[in-house]
Design an enzyme around this catalytic site. Structure first.
Site, PDB file in Angstrom:
ATOM      1  N   THR A  62     -23.263 -40.666  -6.318  1.00  0.00           N
ATOM      2  CA  THR A  62     -21.900 -41.115  -6.630  1.00  0.00           C
ATOM      3  C   THR A  62     -20.844 -40.364  -5.817  1.00  0.00           C
ATOM      4  O   THR A  62     -21.047 -39.192  -5.467  1.00  0.00           O
ATOM      5  CB  THR A  62     -21.643 -40.885  -8.143  1.00  0.00           C
ATOM      6  OG1 THR A  62     -20.252 -41.006  -8.399  1.00  0.00           O
ATOM      7  CG2 THR A  62     -22.066 -39.502  -8.619  1.00  0.00           C
ATOM      8  N   ASP A  63     -19.711 -41.018  -5.593  1.00  0.00           N
ATOM      9  CA  ASP A  63     -18.589 -40.345  -4.906  1.00  0.00           C
ATOM     10  C   ASP A  63     -17.974 -39.255  -5.783  1.00  0.00           C
ATOM     11  O   ASP A  63     -17.186 -38.442  -5.303  1.00  0.00           O
ATOM     12  CB  ASP A  63     -17.521 -41.369  -4.480  1.00  0.00           C
ATOM     13  CG  ASP A  63     -16.840 -42.098  -5.641  1.00  0.00           C
ATOM     14  OD1 ASP A  63     -17.277 -41.937  -6.801  1.00  0.00           O
ATOM     15  OD2 ASP A  63     -15.872 -42.839  -5.382  1.00  0.00           O
ATOM     16  N   GLU A  64     -18.337 -39.233  -7.083  1.00  0.00           N
ATOM     17  CA  GLU A  64     -17.737 -38.246  -7.992  1.00  0.00           C
ATOM     18  C   GLU A  64     -18.140 -36.824  -7.645  1.00  0.00           C
ATOM     19  O   GLU A  64     -17.511 -35.872  -8.088  1.00  0.00           O
ATOM     20  CB  GLU A  64     -18.091 -38.572  -9.451  1.00  0.00           C
ATOM     21  CG  GLU A  64     -17.599 -39.946  -9.818  1.00  0.00           C
ATOM     22  CD  GLU A  64     -17.647 -40.266 -11.300  1.00  0.00           C
ATOM     23  OE1 GLU A  64     -17.615 -39.343 -12.120  1.00  0.00           O
ATOM     24  OE2 GLU A  64     -17.711 -41.466 -11.612  1.00  0.00           O
TER      25      GLU A  64
ATOM     26  N   TYR B  15     -21.485 -34.766 -15.846  1.00  0.00           N
ATOM     27  CA  TYR B  15     -22.164 -35.863 -15.144  1.00  0.00           C
ATOM     28  C   TYR B  15     -22.150 -35.618 -13.638  1.00  0.00           C
ATOM     29  O   TYR B  15     -23.196 -35.613 -12.980  1.00  0.00           O
ATOM     30  CB  TYR B  15     -21.480 -37.201 -15.479  1.00  0.00           C
ATOM     31  CG  TYR B  15     -21.847 -38.304 -14.512  1.00  0.00           C
ATOM     32  CD1 TYR B  15     -23.143 -38.811 -14.462  1.00  0.00           C
ATOM     33  CD2 TYR B  15     -20.904 -38.825 -13.610  1.00  0.00           C
ATOM     34  CE1 TYR B  15     -23.485 -39.814 -13.548  1.00  0.00           C
ATOM     35  CE2 TYR B  15     -21.243 -39.818 -12.717  1.00  0.00           C
ATOM     36  CZ  TYR B  15     -22.535 -40.303 -12.686  1.00  0.00           C
ATOM     37  OH  TYR B  15     -22.882 -41.280 -11.781  1.00  0.00           O
TER      38      TYR B  15
ATOM     39  N   LYS C 178     -25.193 -34.746 -10.985  1.00  0.00           N
ATOM     40  CA  LYS C 178     -25.524 -35.602  -9.837  1.00  0.00           C
ATOM     41  C   LYS C 178     -25.475 -34.768  -8.542  1.00  0.00           C
ATOM     42  O   LYS C 178     -26.342 -34.910  -7.674  1.00  0.00           O
ATOM     43  CB  LYS C 178     -24.560 -36.787  -9.733  1.00  0.00           C
ATOM     44  CG  LYS C 178     -24.689 -37.827 -10.825  1.00  0.00           C
ATOM     45  CD  LYS C 178     -26.032 -38.536 -10.885  1.00  0.00           C
ATOM     46  CE  LYS C 178     -26.266 -39.510  -9.760  1.00  0.00           C
ATOM     47  NZ  LYS C 178     -27.511 -40.321  -9.965  1.00  0.00           N
TER      48      LYS C 178
HETATM   49  P1  NAD Z   1     -26.842 -47.319 -16.343  1.00  0.00           P
HETATM   50  O1  NAD Z   1     -26.404 -46.283 -17.309  1.00  0.00           O
HETATM   51  O2  NAD Z   1     -26.369 -48.725 -16.513  1.00  0.00           O
HETATM   52  O3  NAD Z   1     -28.450 -47.387 -16.322  1.00  0.00           O
HETATM   53  C1  NAD Z   1     -29.246 -46.237 -16.301  1.00  0.00           C
HETATM   54  C2  NAD Z   1     -30.689 -46.677 -16.509  1.00  0.00           C
HETATM   55  O4  NAD Z   1     -31.511 -45.498 -16.401  1.00  0.00           O
HETATM   56  C3  NAD Z   1     -30.950 -47.297 -17.881  1.00  0.00           C
HETATM   57  O5  NAD Z   1     -31.763 -48.439 -17.760  1.00  0.00           O
HETATM   58  C4  NAD Z   1     -31.677 -46.197 -18.636  1.00  0.00           C
HETATM   59  O6  NAD Z   1     -32.560 -46.684 -19.636  1.00  0.00           O
HETATM   60  C5  NAD Z   1     -32.418 -45.507 -17.511  1.00  0.00           C
HETATM   61  N1  NAD Z   1     -32.737 -44.109 -17.836  1.00  0.00           N
HETATM   62  C6  NAD Z   1     -31.873 -43.168 -18.283  1.00  0.00           C
HETATM   63  N2  NAD Z   1     -32.537 -42.003 -18.494  1.00  0.00           N
HETATM   64  C7  NAD Z   1     -33.838 -42.236 -18.144  1.00  0.00           C
HETATM   65  C8  NAD Z   1     -34.997 -41.425 -18.135  1.00  0.00           C
HETATM   66  N3  NAD Z   1     -34.968 -40.138 -18.518  1.00  0.00           N
HETATM   67  N4  NAD Z   1     -36.156 -41.985 -17.706  1.00  0.00           N
HETATM   68  C9  NAD Z   1     -36.204 -43.280 -17.305  1.00  0.00           C
HETATM   69  N5  NAD Z   1     -35.138 -44.097 -17.321  1.00  0.00           N
HETATM   70  C10 NAD Z   1     -33.967 -43.573 -17.735  1.00  0.00           C
HETATM   71  O7  NAD Z   1     -26.468 -46.747 -14.903  1.00  0.00           O
HETATM   72  P2  NAD Z   1     -25.870 -47.494 -13.639  1.00  0.00           P
HETATM   73  O8  NAD Z   1     -24.416 -47.629 -13.804  1.00  0.00           O
HETATM   74  O9  NAD Z   1     -26.704 -48.665 -13.336  1.00  0.00           O
HETATM   75  O10 NAD Z   1     -26.105 -46.360 -12.530  1.00  0.00           O
HETATM   76  C11 NAD Z   1     -27.320 -46.293 -11.801  1.00  0.00           C
HETATM   77  C12 NAD Z   1     -27.242 -45.151 -10.817  1.00  0.00           C
HETATM   78  O11 NAD Z   1     -26.132 -45.347  -9.939  1.00  0.00           O
HETATM   79  C13 NAD Z   1     -27.034 -43.786 -11.466  1.00  0.00           C
HETATM   80  O12 NAD Z   1     -27.832 -42.853 -10.767  1.00  0.00           O
HETATM   81  C14 NAD Z   1     -25.560 -43.495 -11.261  1.00  0.00           C
HETATM   82  O13 NAD Z   1     -25.326 -42.102 -11.180  1.00  0.00           O
HETATM   83  C15 NAD Z   1     -25.315 -44.175  -9.931  1.00  0.00           C
HETATM   84  N6  NAD Z   1     -23.940 -44.640  -9.706  1.00  0.00           N
HETATM   85  C16 NAD Z   1     -23.334 -45.438 -10.639  1.00  0.00           C
HETATM   86  C17 NAD Z   1     -22.041 -45.903 -10.382  1.00  0.00           C
HETATM   87  C18 NAD Z   1     -21.331 -46.805 -11.364  1.00  0.00           C
HETATM   88  O14 NAD Z   1     -20.152 -47.116 -11.163  1.00  0.00           O
HETATM   89  N7  NAD Z   1     -21.986 -47.289 -12.412  1.00  0.00           N
HETATM   90  C19 NAD Z   1     -21.373 -45.532  -9.199  1.00  0.00           C
HETATM   91  C20 NAD Z   1     -22.041 -44.719  -8.281  1.00  0.00           C
HETATM   92  C21 NAD Z   1     -23.323 -44.285  -8.544  1.00  0.00           C
HETATM   93  P1  TYD Z   2     -15.300 -44.877 -15.887  1.00  0.00           P
HETATM   94  O1  TYD Z   2     -15.587 -46.332 -15.816  1.00  0.00           O
HETATM   95  O2  TYD Z   2     -15.797 -44.105 -17.059  1.00  0.00           O
HETATM   96  O3  TYD Z   2     -15.809 -44.263 -14.519  1.00  0.00           O
HETATM   97  P2  TYD Z   2     -15.573 -42.759 -13.904  1.00  0.00           P
HETATM   98  O4  TYD Z   2     -14.843 -41.932 -14.844  1.00  0.00           O
HETATM   99  O5  TYD Z   2     -16.977 -42.308 -13.730  1.00  0.00           O
HETATM  100  O6  TYD Z   2     -14.837 -43.006 -12.630  1.00  0.00           O
HETATM  101  O7  TYD Z   2     -13.725 -44.690 -15.822  1.00  0.00           O
HETATM  102  C1  TYD Z   2     -12.974 -45.173 -14.723  1.00  0.00           C
HETATM  103  C2  TYD Z   2     -11.540 -44.727 -14.930  1.00  0.00           C
HETATM  104  O8  TYD Z   2     -11.018 -45.353 -16.103  1.00  0.00           O
HETATM  105  C3  TYD Z   2     -11.401 -43.239 -15.165  1.00  0.00           C
HETATM  106  O9  TYD Z   2     -10.210 -42.783 -14.573  1.00  0.00           O
HETATM  107  C4  TYD Z   2     -11.304 -43.126 -16.681  1.00  0.00           C
HETATM  108  C5  TYD Z   2     -10.578 -44.397 -17.074  1.00  0.00           C
HETATM  109  N1  TYD Z   2     -10.886 -44.928 -18.408  1.00  0.00           N
HETATM  110  C6  TYD Z   2      -9.865 -45.190 -19.322  1.00  0.00           C
HETATM  111  O10 TYD Z   2      -8.682 -44.989 -19.019  1.00  0.00           O
HETATM  112  N2  TYD Z   2     -10.205 -45.667 -20.542  1.00  0.00           N
HETATM  113  C7  TYD Z   2     -11.487 -45.889 -20.916  1.00  0.00           C
HETATM  114  O11 TYD Z   2     -11.726 -46.309 -22.079  1.00  0.00           O
HETATM  115  C8  TYD Z   2     -12.526 -45.636 -19.964  1.00  0.00           C
HETATM  116  C9  TYD Z   2     -13.971 -45.872 -20.323  1.00  0.00           C
HETATM  117  C10 TYD Z   2     -12.175 -45.154 -18.720  1.00  0.00           C
END
Ligand code: NAD
Ligand code: TYD
Length: 363
Positions: free
Chosen positions: A125-127, A150, A154
C-alpha cells in the site's frame, strides 16, 4: 502457470481471481483464505465451477497447513493479498495486523523459498510512505514513514519480503497501490461505507474536517497493474500503482450523495481518527515506463459503476452488514459525534487544545 493467491475471498483478491481466470493463462489457481470477517465466498460465486480453481481454507500463519498446500499445488507464482487491511480495526485491535501481515507473510515467504517459486508478488500500500505535504509525491525510493499499526505492519512485511530477495534470491516483487474502490468492497472503507449508508439514508460519518486527501484507484485497474508486474516486473523491485485521482474525502462523499440522489444533510462530522494521515500521494511513473500500464477508469465513471453495483446487490450488503458488522459499527462509530462536540467544548476553554488532544487520544 500455476498460481497461488492468498486472500482471494476479499475485495481485491476476488476481483483479481475473476480477472486472472479470464486474462492470464493459468492451468491452476488456488485461493488460500481463512475467511475472516472480510473474506466472503459469495464474492467468488461465478468462478467456483471453473475446473482450474480451488479454494483452500487455511490461515497463512499456520505453517503446516501452508506447507501442505504448497507441496500439493507446486505453484509457480504467488500473489499475496491476504491481510488485515483496515486502519480503524488496527487501531481498535492491533494484534491481528501484526499476526497476519507480518507473521503470515513470513510463513508464506518461507514456503515459497522451500518450493522455489519463480515469482512472489507481495501486495502492499501507498500508506507505508505516510502523510506527505503537497505537492510531494512518493516514488519507490521515498522513505517509509507509516503512521498506523496497519501501515507499519505492511511496511514491515514489505521489508521482510525484500530481505528474502536480497538474502535468499527469492524472486520477490512488492507493489504499493493507492486506495482502491469498486464492487465487492467490504463496507468498512470510505467509499462502500458512504454508499451503503447513503442508500439507507443514514448519516455519513466524516472523520475530522474531511480535508484528508486520498488517491483513488479502480480495483480492475489495480488488477491489470498486478498482471503487468507478474508478466514483466523486475524481481527485487518495488512498483507504485496509483489511480492519478487525488480527492479530499469531502469531495468523494459529496459525489456519492450526488450519484445516489441523497441530501448533503446526511454528511456528519465525527471525532477524527487518531494518527490520521492528511495526504497520500504516489508516482506510478516507474510502472508506466517499464510496462506501459496506466489507470484507465475515470473516477466519476468508476464511482457510478460502483454505486450501481451496490444498488443491484442489496442482498450482498445485507449479509455482510449483519451480525459482527453491527458490533464493529457500534464500537467504532458509537458516540463519535458526541465525542467531537465534547472535545470541541474542551478546546473552547482556556488551555483547551491540549484538552482536545487528550480527548482524542482517550477514544
Ligand atoms: P480485504 O480485507 O477485503 O480482504 C482480505 C482477505 O484476506 C480476506 O478474504 C480475509 O479472509 C483474508 N485473510 C485475512 N487474514 C488472513 C489469514 N491470516 N490467512 C488467510 N487469509 C486471511 O482486503 P483488500 O482490501 O482486498 O486488500 C488486499 C490487499 O491489498 C491487502 O494486502 C491490502 O493491504 C492491500 N491494499 C489494499 C488497498 C485498499 O484500498 N483496499 C490499497 C492498497 C493495498
Ligand atoms: P479508508 O477507506 O479507511 O482508507 P485509508 O484510511 O486506509 O486511506 O479511509 C479513507 C479516508 O476516509 C481516510 O482519510 C479516513 C476517511 N474516513 C472517514 O472520514 N469516515 C469513515 O467512516 C471512514 C471509514 C473513513
Amino acid at each position: 502457470m500455476r498460481l497461488l493467491i492468498t486472500g482471494g475471498a476479499g475485495f481485491i483478491g476476488s476481483t483479481f481471481i475473476r480477472y486472472a481466470l479470464s486474462h492470464i493463462t493459468a492451468e491452476r489457481l488456488v485461493n488460500v483464505d481463512s475467511l475472516t470477517y472480510a473474506g466472503n465466498l459469495d464474492n467468488l460465486a461465478g468462478v467456483t465451477a471453473d475446473p482450474r480453481y480451488r479454494f483452500a481454507h487455511a490461515d497463512i500463519c499456520d505453517g503446516a497447513a501452508i506447507e501442505a498446500i504448497f507441496a500439493e499445488e507446486r505453484p509457480d507464482a504467488v500473489v499475496h493479498f491476504a491481510a488485515e487491511s483496515h486502519v480503524d480495526r488496527s487501531i481498535l485491535s492491533p494484534a491481528p495486523s501484526l499476526d497476519t501481515n507480518v507473521r503470515g507473510t513470513f510463513v508464506l515467504l518461507e514456503a515459497a523459498r522451500r518450493h522455489n517459486v519463480s515469482r512472489f508478488i507481495h501486495i502492499s500500500t501507498d500508506e507505508v510512505y505516510g502523510s506527505l505535504e503537497s505537492p510531494l509525491e512518493a516514488d519507490e525510493l521515498f522513505p517509509l514513514n507509516p503512521s498506523s499499526v496497519y501501515s507499519a505492519s505492511k511496511a514491515a512485511s514489505d521489508l521482510l519480503a525484500l530481505s528474502y530477495f536480497k538474502t535468499y534470491g527469492l524472486p520477490v516483487i512488492v507493489t504499493r497501490a493507492s486506495n482502491n474502490y469498486g464492487p465487492y468492497q467490504f463496507p468498512e472503507k470510505l467509499i462502500p461505507l458512504m454508499i451503503s449508508n447513503a442508500l439507507e439514508c443514514v448519516p455519513l460519518p466524516i472523520y475530522g474536517d474531511g480535508a484528508q486527501v486520498r488517491d483513488w484507484l479502480f480495483v480492475e485497474d489495480h488488477c491489470r497493474a498486478i498482471h503487468a508486474v507478474l508478466d514483466c516486473g523486475r524481481v527485487g523491485e518495488v512498483y507504485n500503482i496509483g489511480g492519478n485521482r487525488a480527492l479530499p474525502n469531502l469531495e468523494v462523499v459529496h459525489r456519492i450523495l450526488t450519484v445516489t440522489c441523497r441530501p448533503e444533510s446526511l454528511m456528519t462530522h465525527v471525532l477524527d481518527r487518531p494518527g490520521h494521515d492528511r495526504r497520500y500521494a504516489i508516482s506510478s511513473a516507474k510502472l508506466t515506463r517499464e510496462t506501459g500500464w496506466h489507470a484507465q477508469v475515470e473516477f466519476d465513471d468508476g464511482l457510478t459503476m460502483t454505486v450501481a453495483w451496490y444498488q443491484e446487490h442489496h442482498a450482498w450488503i445485507e449479509r455482510v452488514r449483519s451480525g459482527a458488522y453491527r458490533d464493529y459499527y457500534a464500537l467504532n462509530y458509537g458516540d463519535r459525534r458526541d465525542q467531537l462536540f465534547r472535545a470541541r467544548a474542551v478546546a473552547a476553554k482556556p488551555g483547551g487544545t491540549r484538552g482536545m488532544a487528550r480527548a482524542e487520544r482517550s477514544r
